[in-house]
Design an enzyme around this catalytic site. Structure first.
Site, PDB file in Angstrom:
ATOM      1  N   SER A 175      -5.867   9.522   1.992  1.00  0.00           N
ATOM      2  CA  SER A 175      -6.587   9.487   0.727  1.00  0.00           C
ATOM      3  C   SER A 175      -6.736  10.901   0.162  1.00  0.00           C
ATOM      4  O   SER A 175      -5.749  11.567  -0.100  1.00  0.00           O
ATOM      5  CB  SER A 175      -7.932   8.786   0.914  1.00  0.00           C
ATOM      6  OG  SER A 175      -8.544   8.516  -0.319  1.00  0.00           O
ATOM      7  N   MET A 176      -7.961  11.406  -0.017  1.00  0.00           N
ATOM      8  CA  MET A 176      -8.123  12.790  -0.468  1.00  0.00           C
ATOM      9  C   MET A 176      -7.583  13.772   0.561  1.00  0.00           C
ATOM     10  O   MET A 176      -7.164  14.872   0.213  1.00  0.00           O
ATOM     11  CB  MET A 176      -9.581  13.091  -0.786  1.00  0.00           C
ATOM     12  CG  MET A 176     -10.062  12.550  -2.112  1.00  0.00           C
ATOM     13  SD  MET A 176     -11.633  13.277  -2.597  1.00  0.00           S
ATOM     14  CE  MET A 176     -11.936  12.444  -4.136  1.00  0.00           C
ATOM     15  N   TRP A 200      -4.558  10.502  -2.597  1.00  0.00           N
ATOM     16  CA  TRP A 200      -5.270  10.550  -3.879  1.00  0.00           C
ATOM     17  C   TRP A 200      -5.359  11.992  -4.323  1.00  0.00           C
ATOM     18  O   TRP A 200      -5.783  12.869  -3.545  1.00  0.00           O
ATOM     19  CB  TRP A 200      -6.669   9.973  -3.725  1.00  0.00           C
ATOM     20  CG  TRP A 200      -7.453   9.776  -5.001  1.00  0.00           C
ATOM     21  CD1 TRP A 200      -7.620   8.616  -5.692  1.00  0.00           C
ATOM     22  CD2 TRP A 200      -8.195  10.784  -5.718  1.00  0.00           C
ATOM     23  NE1 TRP A 200      -8.418   8.819  -6.798  1.00  0.00           N
ATOM     24  CE2 TRP A 200      -8.782  10.148  -6.844  1.00  0.00           C
ATOM     25  CE3 TRP A 200      -8.420  12.148  -5.526  1.00  0.00           C
ATOM     26  CZ2 TRP A 200      -9.574  10.837  -7.769  1.00  0.00           C
ATOM     27  CZ3 TRP A 200      -9.200  12.840  -6.456  1.00  0.00           C
ATOM     28  CH2 TRP A 200      -9.774  12.183  -7.551  1.00  0.00           C
ATOM     29  N   ASP A 221      -2.944  -1.044  -2.958  1.00  0.00           N
ATOM     30  CA  ASP A 221      -3.966   0.007  -2.996  1.00  0.00           C
ATOM     31  C   ASP A 221      -4.685  -0.030  -4.340  1.00  0.00           C
ATOM     32  O   ASP A 221      -4.079   0.189  -5.389  1.00  0.00           O
ATOM     33  CB  ASP A 221      -3.294   1.363  -2.790  1.00  0.00           C
ATOM     34  CG  ASP A 221      -4.287   2.486  -2.515  1.00  0.00           C
ATOM     35  OD1 ASP A 221      -5.445   2.388  -2.962  1.00  0.00           O
ATOM     36  OD2 ASP A 221      -3.894   3.467  -1.855  1.00  0.00           O
ATOM     37  N   HIS A 253      -5.573   0.424   0.556  1.00  0.00           N
ATOM     38  CA  HIS A 253      -5.777   1.870   0.637  1.00  0.00           C
ATOM     39  C   HIS A 253      -6.179   2.305   2.041  1.00  0.00           C
ATOM     40  O   HIS A 253      -5.871   3.429   2.454  1.00  0.00           O
ATOM     41  CB  HIS A 253      -6.864   2.274  -0.366  1.00  0.00           C
ATOM     42  CG  HIS A 253      -7.154   3.734  -0.407  1.00  0.00           C
ATOM     43  ND1 HIS A 253      -6.263   4.649  -0.919  1.00  0.00           N
ATOM     44  CD2 HIS A 253      -8.241   4.454   0.001  1.00  0.00           C
ATOM     45  CE1 HIS A 253      -6.783   5.865  -0.838  1.00  0.00           C
ATOM     46  NE2 HIS A 253      -7.971   5.770  -0.284  1.00  0.00           N
TER      47      HIS A 253
END
Length: 305
Positions: A175-176, A200, A221, A253
Site C-alpha cells: 500500500s503506502m 498507493w 482493489d 487491496h
C-alpha cells in the site's frame, strides 16, 4: 498481455557484477585447464551469488525454503530514520553473504502485517528487515526514506551486518509502503530490485526509476485501484528498465497481508533474478506465466538482459 521484446543493455551495477563473474570464470577455466568445460567449481565462480538448490515450482511455492532462519528485533529506540523492526536471516555461516531486503507496511499497519512474507523470503536465502514506520500515518515519500534508512542500518550497524552484501539490496512494501518502495527506488538507483505490493501513491509517474521493478496489483482493489495506481505506475516506468506487472485475480487491496503463494512465488523469483543475478529463476518469470488462475494479467520486459 504485452508482447515480449528484447530490452536494452542492463544497468551499470548489474553489468559490472556480471563482468566480474565472467572474468572470474575465465580465470578459473584457465587455471584448471578445462579448455572451456564446465566444472562444479567453475560453475560456482560464474555466479557467486547463487544461494540454495536448483529451484523447482514445488520449492518456490512451499511455505518454507531450504534455509533455517532466525530473527532479531530492533527497537525503535536504537535507530534513527525509521521505527525499528524485525530482521529475519538464514542461520548458516557457510553459504557466504546474502542479499538484503527491507519491507514497509501500509497505512495504519504495523510490521506484523508483512511478517509472513519476510520470514518466507529469508528461508530462501535473504536477510529481510521487516520494519515499522515512525508513525502509522507516514506518507509514501517518508516510507521510502525509512526503507533506505533501514537498509543502511542493516548493512552498517545491525547485529547481522556481516551476513549482508551491501551491494545487493532491494525494497518492498504494501500500500503506502509499496508507494514508498517506488520512492526508494527513485531516490537510490543502486538498488537491485523493488516490489511494490498493491501500491498507493499520489505520484503517478516514475520515469526516473532504473531499478528492476515488479508491481503486484489486485484486480478488486478498492483502495488503490489498479487503473489509478498499479497500472499507471507500471506504464510510467521507462522501457529501458526491467519491469513486470502482475495482477492478482479477484484479490483485494489487503491480499499481501496474509500468506499468499502467488505473491511469495513471484516476489522470490524477482529478488533472486535481480538481487542475486540468479538466472535459474528466469524460468518462472519468462516467458510470462500461462494458465495460472491466480493471475488475471501479466506484463513484462522479457527476456531479461
Amino acid at each position: 498481455m504485452q508482447p515480449y521484446r528484447t530490452t536494452p543493455q542492463a544497468p551499470a551495477s548489474r553489468r559490472s557484477r556480471r563482468a566480474t563473474a565472467v572474468a572470474t570464470l575465465t580465470l578459473a577455466l584457465t587455471l584448471t585447464g578445462t579448455g572451456g568445460a564446465f566444472t562444479p567449481a567453475a560453475q560456482a565462480a560464474a555466479n557467486p551469488y547463487e544461494r540454495g538448490p536448483n529451484p523447482t515450482n514445488a520449492l518456490i511455492e512451499a511455505v518454507r525454503g531450504p534455509f533455517a532462519t532466525s530473527q532479531t528485533d530492533v527497537s525503535s529506540l536504537r535507530v534513527t530514520g525509521f521505527g525499528g523492526g524485525t530482521i529475519y536471516y538464514p542461520t548458516t555461516t557457510s553459504a557466504g553473504t546474502f542479499g538484503g531486503v527491507a519491507i514497509a507496511p501500509g497505512y495504519t499497519a504495523s510490521k506484523s502485517s508483512m511478517a509472513w512474507l519476510a520470514e518466507r523470503l529469508a528461508s530462501h536465502g535473504f536477510v529481510v528487515f521487516n520494519i515499522d514506520t515512525i508513525t502509522r500515518s507516514d506518507q509514501p515519500a517518508s516510507r521510502g526514506r525509512q526503507l533506505l534508512a533501514a537498509l543502511d542500518y542493516l548493512v552498517e550497524d545491525s547485529s547481522v551486518a556481516s551476513r549482508v552484501d551491501g551491494g545487493r539490496l532491494g525494497v518492498m512494501g504494501h500500500s503506502m509502503g509499496g508507494g514508498g518502495s517506488l520512492e526508494a527506488a527513485d531516490d537510490r538507483p543502486q538498488l537491485q530490485a523493488a516490489i511494490p505490493l498493491t501500491p498507493w501513491n499520489l505520484t503517478k509517474t516514475w520515469s526516473g526509476v532504473r531499478v528492476p521493478t515488479m508491481i503486484i496489483g489486485a484486480e478488486n482493489d478498492s483502495v488503490a485501484s489498479v487503473t489509478t495506481h498499479s497500472k499507471p505506475f507500471y506504464n510510467s516506468l521507462p522501457a529501458s528498465s526491467e519491469k513486470a506487472y502482475l495482477e492478482l485475480d479477484g484479490a483485494s487491496h489487503f491480499a499481501p497481508n496474509t500468506s499468499n503463494t502467488t505473491i511469495a512465488k513471484y516476489s522470490l523469483s524477482w529478488l533472486k533474478r535481480f538481487i542475486d543475478d540468479d538466472t535459474r529463476y528466469e524460468q518462472f518469470l519468462c516467458p510470462a506465466p500461462q494458465g495460472d488462475r491466480a493471475i488475471s494479467e501479466y506484463r513484462d520486459t522479457c527476456p531479461h538482459s
